[in-house]
Design a protein around this motif. Structure first.
Motif, PDB file in Angstrom:
ATOM      1  N   LYS A  67      -9.189  27.612 -23.909  1.00 51.26           N
ATOM      2  CA  LYS A  67      -9.546  26.382 -24.621  1.00 51.26           C
ATOM      3  C   LYS A  67      -8.465  25.326 -24.447  1.00 51.26           C
ATOM      4  O   LYS A  67      -8.763  24.143 -24.237  1.00 51.26           O
ATOM      5  CB  LYS A  67      -9.757  26.697 -26.100  1.00 51.26           C
ATOM      6  CG  LYS A  67     -10.347  25.556 -26.912  1.00 51.26           C
ATOM      7  CD  LYS A  67     -10.685  26.010 -28.323  1.00 51.26           C
ATOM      8  CE  LYS A  67     -11.355  24.885 -29.110  1.00 51.26           C
ATOM      9  NZ  LYS A  67     -11.734  25.321 -30.477  1.00 51.26           N
ATOM     10  N   GLN A  70      -8.583  23.630 -21.063  1.00 57.52           N
ATOM     11  CA  GLN A  70      -9.698  22.675 -20.973  1.00 57.52           C
ATOM     12  C   GLN A  70      -9.392  21.387 -21.739  1.00 57.52           C
ATOM     13  O   GLN A  70      -9.740  20.298 -21.288  1.00 57.52           O
ATOM     14  CB  GLN A  70     -10.968  23.319 -21.520  1.00 57.52           C
ATOM     15  CG  GLN A  70     -11.478  24.469 -20.652  1.00 57.52           C
ATOM     16  CD  GLN A  70     -12.695  25.130 -21.261  1.00 57.52           C
ATOM     17  OE1 GLN A  70     -13.759  24.528 -21.341  1.00 57.52           O
ATOM     18  NE2 GLN A  70     -12.554  26.367 -21.705  1.00 57.52           N
ATOM     19  N   TYR A  71      -8.742  21.512 -22.886  1.00 59.37           N
ATOM     20  CA  TYR A  71      -8.372  20.310 -23.632  1.00 59.37           C
ATOM     21  C   TYR A  71      -7.297  19.527 -22.891  1.00 59.37           C
ATOM     22  O   TYR A  71      -7.352  18.292 -22.813  1.00 59.37           O
ATOM     23  CB  TYR A  71      -7.865  20.699 -25.023  1.00 59.37           C
ATOM     24  CG  TYR A  71      -8.941  20.780 -26.083  1.00 59.37           C
ATOM     25  CD1 TYR A  71      -9.193  19.725 -26.942  1.00 59.37           C
ATOM     26  CD2 TYR A  71      -9.715  21.922 -26.226  1.00 59.37           C
ATOM     27  CE1 TYR A  71     -10.183  19.791 -27.909  1.00 59.37           C
ATOM     28  CE2 TYR A  71     -10.704  22.021 -27.184  1.00 59.37           C
ATOM     29  CZ  TYR A  71     -10.940  20.949 -28.029  1.00 59.37           C
ATOM     30  OH  TYR A  71     -11.925  21.019 -28.981  1.00 59.37           O
ATOM     31  N   ASN A  74      -8.732  17.814 -19.891  1.00 59.17           N
ATOM     32  CA  ASN A  74      -9.896  16.988 -20.240  1.00 59.17           C
ATOM     33  C   ASN A  74     -11.164  17.458 -19.535  1.00 59.17           C
ATOM     34  O   ASN A  74     -12.150  16.722 -19.431  1.00 59.17           O
ATOM     35  CB  ASN A  74      -9.656  15.507 -19.913  1.00 59.17           C
ATOM     36  CG  ASN A  74     -10.601  14.589 -20.671  1.00 59.17           C
ATOM     37  OD1 ASN A  74     -10.887  14.822 -21.841  1.00 59.17           O
ATOM     38  ND2 ASN A  74     -11.109  13.561 -20.004  1.00 59.17           N
ATOM     39  N   SER A  75     -11.183  18.697 -19.048  1.00 56.69           N
ATOM     40  CA  SER A  75     -12.395  19.227 -18.417  1.00 56.69           C
ATOM     41  C   SER A  75     -13.478  19.506 -19.452  1.00 56.69           C
ATOM     42  O   SER A  75     -14.664  19.529 -19.120  1.00 56.69           O
ATOM     43  CB  SER A  75     -12.074  20.509 -17.641  1.00 56.69           C
ATOM     44  OG  SER A  75     -11.635  21.537 -18.511  1.00 56.69           O
ATOM     45  N   LYS A  76     -13.087  19.700 -20.698  1.00 54.80           N
ATOM     46  CA  LYS A  76     -14.075  19.929 -21.761  1.00 54.80           C
ATOM     47  C   LYS A  76     -14.979  18.708 -21.908  1.00 54.80           C
ATOM     48  O   LYS A  76     -16.200  18.829 -22.006  1.00 54.80           O
ATOM     49  CB  LYS A  76     -13.365  20.227 -23.086  1.00 54.80           C
ATOM     50  CG  LYS A  76     -14.288  20.462 -24.266  1.00 54.80           C
ATOM     51  CD  LYS A  76     -13.486  20.784 -25.516  1.00 54.80           C
ATOM     52  CE  LYS A  76     -14.403  20.996 -26.708  1.00 54.80           C
ATOM     53  NZ  LYS A  76     -15.134  19.774 -27.087  1.00 54.80           N
ATOM     54  N   GLU A  77     -14.381  17.529 -21.916  1.00 57.81           N
ATOM     55  CA  GLU A  77     -15.182  16.305 -22.023  1.00 57.81           C
ATOM     56  C   GLU A  77     -16.033  16.090 -20.776  1.00 57.81           C
ATOM     57  O   GLU A  77     -17.171  15.624 -20.856  1.00 57.81           O
ATOM     58  CB  GLU A  77     -14.268  15.104 -22.249  1.00 57.81           C
ATOM     59  CG  GLU A  77     -15.015  13.803 -22.459  1.00 57.81           C
ATOM     60  CD  GLU A  77     -14.103  12.657 -22.842  1.00 57.81           C
ATOM     61  OE1 GLU A  77     -14.447  11.511 -22.534  1.00 57.81           O
ATOM     62  OE2 GLU A  77     -13.043  12.918 -23.451  1.00 57.81           O
ATOM     63  N   GLU A  80     -19.070  18.179 -21.120  1.00 51.90           N
ATOM     64  CA  GLU A  80     -20.022  17.626 -22.084  1.00 51.90           C
ATOM     65  C   GLU A  80     -20.743  16.402 -21.532  1.00 51.90           C
ATOM     66  O   GLU A  80     -21.894  16.138 -21.893  1.00 51.90           O
ATOM     67  CB  GLU A  80     -19.286  17.256 -23.374  1.00 51.90           C
ATOM     68  CG  GLU A  80     -18.731  18.463 -24.121  1.00 51.90           C
ATOM     69  CD  GLU A  80     -17.793  18.068 -25.250  1.00 51.90           C
ATOM     70  OE1 GLU A  80     -17.473  16.852 -25.342  1.00 51.90           O
ATOM     71  OE2 GLU A  80     -17.375  18.946 -26.021  1.00 51.90           O
ATOM     72  N   GLN A 162     -17.200  26.393 -17.040  1.00 50.59           N
ATOM     73  CA  GLN A 162     -15.960  25.795 -17.533  1.00 50.59           C
ATOM     74  C   GLN A 162     -14.870  25.838 -16.465  1.00 50.59           C
ATOM     75  O   GLN A 162     -14.108  24.881 -16.293  1.00 50.59           O
ATOM     76  CB  GLN A 162     -15.502  26.539 -18.786  1.00 50.59           C
ATOM     77  CG  GLN A 162     -16.481  26.440 -19.945  1.00 50.59           C
ATOM     78  CD  GLN A 162     -16.065  27.293 -21.123  1.00 50.59           C
ATOM     79  OE1 GLN A 162     -14.955  27.839 -21.154  1.00 50.59           O
ATOM     80  NE2 GLN A 162     -16.946  27.409 -22.104  1.00 50.59           N
ATOM     81  N   CYS A 166     -12.789  22.641 -14.699  1.00 54.33           N
ATOM     82  CA  CYS A 166     -11.325  22.693 -14.721  1.00 54.33           C
ATOM     83  C   CYS A 166     -10.773  22.567 -13.295  1.00 54.33           C
ATOM     84  O   CYS A 166      -9.774  21.875 -13.060  1.00 54.33           O
ATOM     85  CB  CYS A 166     -10.884  24.011 -15.361  1.00 54.33           C
ATOM     86  SG  CYS A 166      -9.335  23.900 -16.257  1.00 54.33           S
TER      87      CYS A 166
END
Length: 512
Positions: A67, A70-71, A74-77, A80, A162, A166
């Motif tokens: 997690k 990813q934060y 900025n791969s989390k955004e 999404e 994910q 990344c």
């Protein structure tokens, strides 16, 4: 490119020795701190980034590492913002020339890890999906063999989708151009690295230049695989934690530390007299300098900053253009870590300001319509009745009609609002932070200057020692020549005390 692992890679979910030695209550406290940061991530990155960096250097808890990566990247955004994109890429046919090469490389990635041990197993299938999707997502780059170990490390920590986003961030933001055809970006970084090595370890730099060992011969795999095939597994994870936070300068620092502790002293260079011996030493790095605690301590204390890397990048790019012409592939601008990525995102998506929010209110819209000559708005009581109960009684002076409500929808008089004071405090706080950052940079420059002076003194001492050694050798050579000349001239004629002179000459000849 055969895999080279210094230690056994732990199975998925297994903690490293360093993490298992941490007390349980300390580990739980660290996890709670990271969870608190996740809940206010933008605030932490913009206002308390130094604390985020410190916690990344301490090591991200293994339960939250996926997690956190990813934060930080900025791969989390990105995930999404692109729902279903990975499945769409997966269903696309793909270029056969890349797919054949990817299939041949699958069994070479961490063959002793349980995810990739079985040929055709779920780990190899997910790895194939990620690498194939990237060739379709970036057809101009295609596939590079060094991407496979990077994607494999990501897959050990997170699902395929994910891991794909990344990988996209690593290739686009952290290491742009590294995996493109021609490998021009990695060659340019090799020249930057060699220039930085001259500052960090003059002895190692001089030795490699004397042996004519080009940087791409030893640093290509280090940089392109982010040391995933070089360091012990615990050290790999710590390096990746810092890399996602601080960017490519971590890779430069790790490489400089490894070279400084492998070729940075006269004693270590005695076993590296030729090119072959030097390359063999670089393929078998000392275990002590790769250990987790030692490596992290050395990396965090090495004075190599983002500004220094960018300055060297400008200088080496100018030399490249003078000698080789323009770069064939022009990648996007490199971003140094999570804070730079966060700032770029804020520039592209500016937050809604107070002025823009006022324009959307009904009061201003009605005034705008009247000014434009449109139909007059309904009377005030009707608007209030349709909008709901009034916010409160409107206080008016005696004999005057109630005034129109303010654009903000309340009856408070206009003046310095709380928002303005809050913005002022925020501005002052940012100025203080910038001042602290300037002071820190000044201290760092002073530290670099001291380090440079120290290196110059060491280099001067080394040159003096070599000069003394050379003079000593010259004296010995002159003594040998003198004795040979006396032997060639023959013994002198016998005189008084001739026995003593002949015996002394015999002793001198025996000495020389």
């Amino acid at each position: 490119m055969e895999p080279h692992l210094c230690t056994e890679i732990p199975s998925k979910g297994k903690k490293s020795f360093q993490e298992s030695s941490i007390p349980v209550d300390v580990a739980r406290q660290r996890e709670l701190k990271w969870l608190e940061m996740f809940s206010n991530w933008d605030k932490w990155l913009s206002r308390r980034f130094q604390k985020v960096k410190l916690r990344c250097r301490k090591g991200i808890p293994s339960s939250l590492r996926a997690k956190a990566w990813q934060y930080l990247s900025n791969s989390k955004e990105l995930l999404e913002q692109n729902p279903g994109k990975f499945e769409e890429l997966e269903r696309a046919p793909g270029d056969p020339k890349w797919l054949d090469v990817i299939e041949k490389d699958l069994h070479r990635q961490f063959p002793f890890h349980e995810m990739f041990a079985a040929r055709g197993g779920h780990g190899q299938q997910d790895l194939y999906r990620i690498l194939k999707a990237y060739t379709i997502y970036r057809p101009d780059e295609g596939y590079c063999q060094a991407q496979a170990p990077v994607a494999a490390v990501l897959l050990m920590h997170m699902p395929a989708e994910q891991a794909f986003w990344c990988l996209v961030q690593i290739c686009d933001k952290y290491l742009p151009g590294y995996y493109s055809a021609g490998l021009e970006a990695i060659q340019l970084d090799g020249e930057i690295f060699f220039a930085l090595l001259r500052r960090a370890s003059p002895l190692a730099h001089r030795h490699l230049r004397r042996q004519r060992i080009d940087p791409v011969l030893y640093m290509t795999e280090w940089f392109m695989c982010i040391f995933a095939r070089t360091l012990p597994w615990a050290s790999v994870l710590r390096v990746w934690d810092m890399f996602f936070c601080e960017g490519v300068k971590i890779i430069f620092r790790v490489a400089l530390v490894l070279l400084r502790h492998t070729l940075g002293s006269v004693e270590k260079l005695r076993s590296c007299q030729g090119m072959y011996e030097t390359m063999e030493q670089l393929r078998n790095l000392p275990q002590q300098c790769m250990q987790e605690d030692f490596l992290v301590h050395e990396v965090t204390n090495l004075p190599v900053t983002e500004a220094l890397i960018e300055r060297e990048n400008t200088a080496q790019l100018k030399k490249w253009r003078e000698t080789r012409g323009e770069l064939q592939y022009r990648p996007s601008r490199r971003l140094h870590g999570s804070r730079a990525i966060h700032e770029e995102r804020r520039r592209q998506q500016p937050p809604l300001g107070p002025s823009s929010s006022l324009l959307s209110l009904p009061g201003l819209k009605s005034r705008g319509s009247r000014a434009a000559g449109g139909a007059p708005s309904p009377p005030l009581p009707a608007r209030r009745a349709s909008a709901g109960p009034a916010p409160g009684p409107v206080v008016t002076a005696e004999g005057l009609h109630p005034s129109l409500p303010s654009p903000t929808g309340n009856s408070t008089p206009l003046g310095p609002a709380k928002e303005t004071r809050k913005q002022e405090k925020e501005r002052q706080k940012q100025e203080k932070e910038r001042e602290k950052e300037r002071q820190k940079q000044e201290k760092e420059r002073e530290k670099q200057e001291k380090e440079r002076q120290k290196w110059e003194k060491e280099q001067e001492k080394e040159q003096q020692r070599q000069e003394k050694e050379r003079q000593k050798q010259e004296k010995k050579a002159q003594g040998r020549k003198l004795s040979l000349r006396r032997k060639a001239d023959g013994p002198p004629a016998p005189q008084d005390g001739g026995d003593r002179s002949s015996s002394s000459e015999a002793r001198q000849d025996a000495y020389f």
